[in-house]
Enzyme design. Structure first.
Site, PDB file in Angstrom:
ATOM      1  N   ASN A  11     -34.457 -28.538  22.963  1.00 55.60           N
ATOM      2  CA  ASN A  11     -33.485 -28.483  23.572  1.00 55.60           C
ATOM      3  C   ASN A  11     -32.260 -29.455  23.212  1.00 55.60           C
ATOM      4  OD1 ASN A  11     -31.196 -28.404  25.518  1.00 55.60           O
ATOM      5  ND2 ASN A  11     -32.196 -28.514  27.744  1.00 55.60           N
ATOM      6  N   LYS A  18     -34.188 -33.170  24.098  1.00 53.25           N
ATOM      7  CA  LYS A  18     -35.403 -32.961  25.189  1.00 53.25           C
ATOM      8  C   LYS A  18     -36.185 -32.109  24.676  1.00 53.25           C
ATOM      9  CE  LYS A  18     -32.700 -32.513  29.539  1.00 53.25           C
ATOM     10  NZ  LYS A  18     -32.877 -32.024  30.577  1.00 53.25           N
ATOM     11  N   ARG A  91     -33.661 -23.735  23.032  1.00 47.24           N
ATOM     12  CA  ARG A  91     -32.762 -23.018  23.869  1.00 47.24           C
ATOM     13  C   ARG A  91     -30.975 -23.417  22.984  1.00 47.24           C
ATOM     14  NH1 ARG A  91     -28.412 -26.761  27.797  1.00 47.24           N
ATOM     15  NH2 ARG A  91     -27.885 -24.983  28.583  1.00 47.24           N
ATOM     16  N   GLY A 333     -29.418 -25.893  44.733  1.00 52.54           N
ATOM     17  CA  GLY A 333     -30.073 -25.093  45.201  1.00 52.54           C
ATOM     18  C   GLY A 333     -31.446 -24.969  46.154  1.00 52.54           C
ATOM     19  N   GLU A 334     -32.487 -25.555  45.162  1.00 49.51           N
ATOM     20  CA  GLU A 334     -34.030 -25.982  45.561  1.00 49.51           C
ATOM     21  C   GLU A 334     -34.343 -27.254  46.702  1.00 49.51           C
ATOM     22  OE1 GLU A 334     -35.734 -26.590  42.047  1.00 49.51           O
ATOM     23  OE2 GLU A 334     -34.800 -24.587  41.401  1.00 49.51           O
ATOM     24  N   ASN A 335     -32.981 -27.759  46.630  1.00 45.25           N
ATOM     25  CA  ASN A 335     -33.215 -29.403  47.678  1.00 45.25           C
ATOM     26  C   ASN A 335     -32.708 -29.674  48.592  1.00 45.25           C
ATOM     27  OD1 ASN A 335     -35.574 -30.172  46.426  1.00 45.25           O
ATOM     28  ND2 ASN A 335     -34.227 -30.041  43.720  1.00 45.25           N
ATOM     29  N   GLU A 387     -36.859 -22.360  32.930  1.00 45.15           N
ATOM     30  CA  GLU A 387     -36.166 -22.948  31.999  1.00 45.15           C
ATOM     31  C   GLU A 387     -36.888 -22.503  30.704  1.00 45.15           C
ATOM     32  OE1 GLU A 387     -32.600 -23.979  33.252  1.00 45.15           O
ATOM     33  OE2 GLU A 387     -31.249 -22.980  32.456  1.00 45.15           O
TER      34      GLU A 387
HETATM   35  P1  AMP Z   1     -30.424 -30.321  38.098  1.00 45.35           P
HETATM   36  O1  AMP Z   1     -29.205 -30.449  36.878  1.00 45.35           O
HETATM   37  O2  AMP Z   1     -30.529 -29.029  38.343  1.00 45.35           O
HETATM   38  O3  AMP Z   1     -31.031 -31.378  37.751  1.00 45.35           O
HETATM   39  O4  AMP Z   1     -29.340 -30.530  39.810  1.00 45.35           O
HETATM   40  C1  AMP Z   1     -28.589 -31.593  39.259  1.00 45.35           C
HETATM   41  C2  AMP Z   1     -28.297 -31.777  41.130  1.00 45.35           C
HETATM   42  O5  AMP Z   1     -29.246 -31.055  41.873  1.00 45.35           O
HETATM   43  C3  AMP Z   1     -27.159 -33.095  41.269  1.00 45.35           C
HETATM   44  O6  AMP Z   1     -26.027 -32.778  41.816  1.00 45.35           O
HETATM   45  C4  AMP Z   1     -28.444 -33.709  42.217  1.00 45.35           C
HETATM   46  O7  AMP Z   1     -27.776 -34.312  43.889  1.00 45.35           O
HETATM   47  C5  AMP Z   1     -28.829 -32.700  43.382  1.00 45.35           C
HETATM   48  N1  AMP Z   1     -30.073 -32.518  43.792  1.00 45.35           N
HETATM   49  C6  AMP Z   1     -31.822 -32.893  43.533  1.00 45.35           C
HETATM   50  N2  AMP Z   1     -31.932 -33.228  44.440  1.00 45.35           N
HETATM   51  C7  AMP Z   1     -31.130 -32.825  45.905  1.00 45.35           C
HETATM   52  C8  AMP Z   1     -31.849 -32.951  46.643  1.00 45.35           C
HETATM   53  N3  AMP Z   1     -33.767 -33.900  47.395  1.00 45.35           N
HETATM   54  N4  AMP Z   1     -30.227 -33.221  48.079  1.00 45.35           N
HETATM   55  C9  AMP Z   1     -29.963 -33.254  47.223  1.00 45.35           C
HETATM   56  N5  AMP Z   1     -29.636 -32.457  46.072  1.00 45.35           N
HETATM   57  C10 AMP Z   1     -30.033 -32.707  45.237  1.00 45.35           C
END
Ligand code: AMP
Length: 403
Positions: A11, A18, A91, A333-335, A387
């Site tokens: 990527n 990456k 990618r 979304g996951e966290n 991905e």
């Molecule tokens: P990504 O671009 O998919 O890696 O997502 C990055 C975003 O996910 C950033 O805004 C992070 O602060 C958020 N994020 C990751 N872990 C958490 C968490 N435990 N709680 C809230 N936001 C999170």
């Protein structure tokens, strides 16, 4: 099983590369790396092995994409993995209307990726550099391009046309393309598997919420509409991007703030979104912490983020003609239990009700249902995206790898 059982996933960004070396059959990453500061004399690569151990290497020679890929090649040899790599998957952000699926890279495909540079001037040139570097370093291996836009090529014309003079579309390709397609394809299948439902009989609204964020209506496995447009600026509030905005902001700021097109474009892409609203950070986790201590800007940023997202979820439900499941994915979304709960609070008119305990449990790489389960009502899920695995699987298939 063949001795060549690994796929290298690349990527390439304008100043970074990456990479991940994956065993596709076992869905396992054996080595990953991130090359940073390419183009600078202090460019370096950080390698991570399968146990999470990290080490850094400086780049020799030109400090460019070729140097990064050659350093990776050397590291693969040292780790005894080089001979096992069977194919390389790249990618590629923009495939325009030409690419509706992943493809083996040929000279003709390279020309078509180059033709898409006008649509993604920040991304496609870096991908081309990465592909050329990989072709030099691994001349005998098949290379595959996996496009972020491809999944959205099923959108109907009423979803992808802008209401502007139609010659802008016919002459310049001005239309909505959408991004994050590789993630949506992965999460679509993963959601169907999780729910034990046939993907061809399932209406999903998937919110990919990371630093870049978008949302897609997926009906029977196909993208029906998505929030990103000609570029990744349109749609949801993002880390530093504004998402939807009145296009008159350009003339308004030119007249009243004497700002240039370049300056306004930079502001909307790099200084807006969560960062602009909070005046603090683009990072959701940091904003949640600040909001919990009463930071008003952080609170407002999270509120706008959740409200805009909720409006889009309702719109995407219409695009699908109904909803079986809303899916959260991506870093936020996951966290983020807080963002999910704030969004869900808006969604009761759609029949979605948060199960607070389940929301707290579905975190950190785990899938789960976070809504109450009522017959005839849609569900809300958390499904981690992957991905890299999707790119590796496409690459293995197109390279005819025996798995
Ligand atoms: P990504 O671009 O998919 O890696 O997502 C990055 C975003 O996910 C950033 O805004 C992070 O602060 C958020 N994020 C990751 N872990 C958490 C968490 N435990 N709680 C809230 N936001 C999170």
């Amino acid at each position: 099983m063949s001795d060549q059982d690994l796929v290298l996933v690349l990527n390439c960004g304008s100043s970074s590369v990456k990479a991940a070396v994956m065993n596709v059959a076992e869905k396992h990453v054996l080595m990953s790396c991130l090359a940073e500061k390419l183009g600078n004399v202090d460019a370096f690569v950080t390698f991570k092995d399968t146990h999470g151990n990290k080490h850094k290497r400086a780049l020799a020679g030109e400090y460019d994409h070729v140097a990064a890929v050659l350093t990776l090649l050397d590291e693969l040899k040292l780790a005894g993995l080089y001979e096992r790599v069977a194919a390389i998957g790249h990618r590629v952000v923009h495939g325009g209307e030409r690419f509706t699926q992943s493809t083996l890279i040929t000279p003709e495909v390279m020309k078509d990726i180059e033709a898409c540079v006008v649509l993604a001037p920040l991304h496609n040139p870096a991908h081309i550099l990465g592909i050329e570097a990989a072709q030099k370093a691994f001349p005998d291996l098949p290379q595959v391009a996996v496009f972020d836009t491809a999944f959205h090529q099923t959108m109907p014309p009423h979803a992808y046309h802008y209401a502007v003079p139609s010659t802008l579309y016919t002459r310049y390709g001005v239309r909505r393309y959408g991004m994050h397609g590789t993630s949506y394809r992965y999460v679509t299948q993963a959601s169907a598997d999780f729910l034990q439902r046939d993907v061809h009989d399932l209406r999903l609204v998937i919110a990919h919420l990371g630093n870049g964020a978008s949302i897609t209506a997926v009906k029977n496995g196909q993208s029906m509409d998505t929030s990103m447009g000609l570029t990744p600026l349109e749609g949801l509030v993002m880390g530093t991007r504004c998402g939807d905005i009145d296009a008159s902001i350009f003339s308004f700021l030119a007249d009243n703030a004497k700002m240039s097109i370049e300056k306004i474009t930079h502001m909307l892409n790099k200084e807006s979104g969560l960062l602009g609203l909070s005046n603090l950070s683009n990072d959701c986790r940091m904003l949640e912490e600040a909001a919990s201590y009463g930071h008003k800007g952080a609170q407002l940023a999270l509120d706008v983020f959740a409200y805009r997202l909720a409006k889009y979820i309702a719109g995407m439900t219409i695009a699908n003609g109904g909803l079986d499941a809303l899916v959260f994915t991506g870093g936020i979304g996951e966290n983020s239990t807080r963002v999910r709960s704030e969004v869900m609070a808006h969604l009761e008119p759609l029949g979605l009700v948060l199960d607070h305990d389940a929301n707290m449990e579905a975190c950190f790489g785990r899938s789960g249902i976070i809504s109450t389960k009522e017959a005839g009502k849609p569900l809300a899920l958390v499904i981690p995206t992957n991905e890299e695995l999707m790119i590796a699987q496409d690459t293995a298939r197109l390279a005819n790898m025996a798995l």
